[in-house]
Write an enzyme that holds these catalytic residues in place. Structure first.
Site, mmCIF file in Angstrom:
data_model
loop_
_atom_site.group_PDB
_atom_site.id
_atom_site.type_symbol
_atom_site.label_atom_id
_atom_site.label_comp_id
_atom_site.label_asym_id
_atom_site.label_seq_id
_atom_site.Cartn_x
_atom_site.Cartn_y
_atom_site.Cartn_z
ATOM 1 N N ASP A 27 1.120 3.819 1.792
ATOM 2 C CA ASP A 27 1.018 4.535 3.058
ATOM 3 C C ASP A 27 2.234 4.187 3.909
ATOM 4 O O ASP A 27 3.135 3.467 3.468
ATOM 5 C CB ASP A 27 -0.296 4.206 3.779
ATOM 6 C CG ASP A 27 -0.459 2.710 4.041
ATOM 7 O OD1 ASP A 27 0.554 1.974 3.940
ATOM 8 O OD2 ASP A 27 -1.578 2.271 4.341
ATOM 9 N N ASP B 143 0.827 -1.206 0.000
ATOM 10 C CA ASP B 143 0.000 0.000 0.000
ATOM 11 C C ASP B 143 0.862 1.257 0.000
ATOM 12 O O ASP B 143 1.990 1.262 0.505
ATOM 13 C CB ASP B 143 -0.911 0.028 1.230
ATOM 14 C CG ASP B 143 -1.976 -1.054 1.190
ATOM 15 O OD1 ASP B 143 -2.184 -1.620 0.100
ATOM 16 O OD2 ASP B 143 -2.587 -1.331 2.238
ATOM 17 N N ASP C 24 2.547 2.308 6.632
ATOM 18 C CA ASP C 24 2.660 0.884 6.922
ATOM 19 C C ASP C 24 3.181 0.116 5.704
ATOM 20 O O ASP C 24 4.012 -0.791 5.828
ATOM 21 C CB ASP C 24 1.297 0.315 7.342
ATOM 22 C CG ASP C 24 1.020 0.537 8.828
ATOM 23 O OD1 ASP C 24 1.990 0.808 9.556
ATOM 24 O OD2 ASP C 24 -0.149 0.458 9.239
#
Length: 644
Positions: free
Chosen positions: A507, A505, A509
């Site tokens: 992002d 992803d 994380d």
């Protein structure tokens, strides 16, 4: 349609025309890598003068107009008339391929050379819009100018009244924008890394690198009297050394010079060995590294038995156990190097293996005799590595079998592709079952495999073997990819996919998971990175819709640029993709997985020592260096340019 094929169709490219016609054959590419390679070729000539004992200072300048100047205090390129060409030796070197003093033999001007064996400076001349060479020798100053490889007038000479004793060469060149269509802008950081590496490999040589393009001159001076010993110190500065003094070898045998620096560290579970041959980084290894590994294994096992660390009925320690935590540099200078492949990434001289073995063996044996406590500590660390591996034997059985495809069960969550040709197959390592579901539905099943990973994998930087092989996610990757055992020589024939794509992803994380996976590849099987098998997928952050039209944006800046192109008061909608699982399978295919439309980043290592240090700082046990790194670099970030 009939076509004629006779003598008139045979092209004869004279002089440097062949280089301009097929530049990639000589410098690899006409992109940024090939552009910077021009500088390396000119600098290599100066380094060769240093190896011959005639040069102590090299100055590399990026000039205000973006051109490059390389100046040294060597002997100066000869300027007399060459008997075979009837031209000056300087013009011959600049305009004739394979002309130079680096081909060995009694009549050679150099004992060893790291350049392209005579094609280097002539290739730079061929691919430059303008080259001006200045030579200081014989109490004179010689100047000749070239445009796109062709001399502009005869070699001019005048007395050097200012400094009659000066000798050396200066090469000033402007890359040809019709060849380097992508860019002709030199990156300071890229050049600095290579120049710093050369200074480490050639102890005592001073390299002054200046960038004169800005309002203030940016300058670095690279000079390391300790040579590769300082190189090892630099790589280990964020680690806890097992012994403070670096084991050092600098000897010559049968014309081959061998220089080795070794230091083991307590808080490292992988080895980091860098090999160089005639100043060229041999990322695929070769006989010099083979010789070093062999002598380390044999000598340390002999020492261990002598010290009763290994009993008579016990087997020897493996090379991977002995090398755990080792940082080392082996640099050889070979009169007639034989490199496998045009890229010179693997040394092939068979005699070098035995020479490295014997020279390093002598020094290492003497060192251990006078430093018993150091030897004992290295063996104890190796024994711990061996025991950790034994404790994980059951988990390792999956990866010890000869063929993953034939003998070992593949992970149940792997959605494999139908192709059995690794060269056309690729695998996407995705974050979680949700993203895995979209990827499985959107992929092309013929050549694309999907392996979902649950959560964040363990940090291999601070994990021993027993934990690595017991971890389900790590085990799944090892088995699915066909990686084999940590420490074993990389065998490309066992690799099940030749494109390994990390797709997480966009992002924080996702970035962390991507870093953990990269750490795994770098420490577990670094050859995957060195040989270009690892890629990072680039999924979009936004979908921008206006009417029936839509487009995908990969950063905040790109989104704003697209919005600014709309008329005032235009109606549009923005969809922010918080994760890959939110994307429809067709969207994921169109934007991220379709080879025809996707963008992917291949993971490459420009500076092996710096890469090793960064992994240690960011992923290692010590908090203080990581905090210092973040505090130093965070203010430099432009958050508008980040994709997360």
């Amino acid at each position: 349609m009939a076509s004629t094929y006779d003598a008139d169709q045979i092209q004869v490219l004279e002089g440097l025309e062949a280089v301009r016609k097929r530049p990639g054959m000589y410098i690899g590419s006409t992109g940024p890598k090939g552009l910077h390679h021009l500088v390396y070729e000119v600098v290599d000539n100066s380094i060769d003068e240093a190896l011959a004992g005639f040069c102590t200072h090299i100055e590399v300048d990026i000039n205000p107009d973006g051109s490059i100047s390389v100046t040294d205090d060597g002997r100066g390129i000869p300027t007399g008339i060459h008997s075979k060409t009837g031209k000056s030796a300087l013009e011959t070197v600049m305009t004739v391929l394979h002309a130079g003093g680096k081909f060995g033999g009694d009549g050679s001007g150099y004992k060893v050379s790291g350049g392209l064996h005579g094609v280097g400076v002539s290739v730079v001349n061929a691919l430059s819009k303008l080259v001006e060479v200045t030579v200081w020798r014989d109490k004179k100053v010689y100047v000749q100018r070239y445009e796109r490889g062709k001399p502009q007038g005869q070699l001019a000479a005048e007395p050097n009244k200012q400094d009659p004793k000066r000798t050396g060469t200066s090469v000033h060149f402007v890359p040809d924008e019709t060849i380097f269509t992508e860019t002709t802008v030199f990156e300071y950081e890229i050049l600095a890394k290579r120049l710093k590496e050369l200074a480490y490999l050639n102890a005592g040589i001073k390299i002054t690198f200046s960038d004169n393009r800005g309002e203030e001159v940016r300058q670095d001076i690279f000079c390391y009297e300790g040579g590769i010993k300082e190189y090892v110190e630099y790589m280990n500065r964020e680690k806890d050394a097992l012994h403070q003094d670096i084991i050092y070898v600098n000897k010559e045998k049968k014309g081959v010079t061998v220089e080795v620096a070794l230091q083991w560290c307590i808080d490292a579970y992988s080895d980091n060995l860098l090999g160089f041959a005639n100043n060229i980084r041999t990322i695929d290894g070769g006989t010099h590294l083979e010789g070093l590994k062999t002598v380390l294994t044999r000598t340390m096992n002999t020492f261990a038995r002598k010290r009763n660390k290994i009993k008579e009925n016990e087997s020897n320690l493996g090379g991977e156990n002995i090398r755990e935590g080792l940082t080392g540099v082996v640099s050889v200078k070979v009169p007639d190097p034989e490199f496998e492949g045009q890229t010179k990434t693997k040394l092939g001289n068979t005699e070098v293996r035995g020479i490295v073995d014997s020279l390093v063996g002598e020094v290492l044996k003497d060192y251990l005799e006078f430093n018993l406590n150091v030897g004992d500590s290295i063996i104890e660390k190796a024994l711990l590595s061996f025991k950790a591996a034994e404790a994980a034997r059951h988990a390792r059985e999956l990866v010890q079998r000869k063929s993953v495809l034939e003998s070992s069960p593949l992970p149940g969550k792997l959605s494999d592709c139908s192709s059995r040709d690794p060269e056309e197959s690729e695998i996407f390592l995705v974050e979680g079952d949700s993203a895995g579901g979209s990827a499985k539905q959107g992929r092309d099943r013929r050549f694309q495999a999907i392996l979902p990973l649950r959560g964040k994998i363990i940090n291999i930087e601070k994990t021993d073997d027993s934990k690595i092989y017991k971890n389900n996610e790590i085990q799944s990757m090892i088995t699915a990819l066909g990686l084999g055992i940590k420490g074993d020589e990389f065998d490309p024939s066992q690799l099940r996919y030749h494109r390994i794509v990390i797709m997480t992803d966009a992002d924080v994380d996702g970035a962390h998971i991507r870093t953990l996976i990269l750490t795994f590849f770098f420490r577990y099987q670094r050859a995957l990175v060195d040989q270009g098998y690892i890629y990072i997928a680039c999924p979009p952050l936004y979908k921008l819709e206006r009417g029936r039209n839509h487009q995908y944006c990969y950063s905040d800046r790109e989104l704003q640029q697209r919005i600014d192109e709309f008329p005032a008061n235009a109606n549009y909608t923005i969809q922010r993709f918080k994760g890959l699982g939110e994307m429809m399978p067709q969207q994921l295919w169109d934007t991220t997985m379709n080879p025809e439309t996707r963008a992917m980043k291949r993971v490459e290592i420009d500076d092996a020592a710096e890469a090793d240090r960064i992994f240690t700082v960011l992923m290692g046990d010590r908090v203080a260096p990581r905090r210092e790194f973040i505090e130093t670099n965070a203010p430099k970030l432009n958050l508008d340019d980040l994709d997360i």
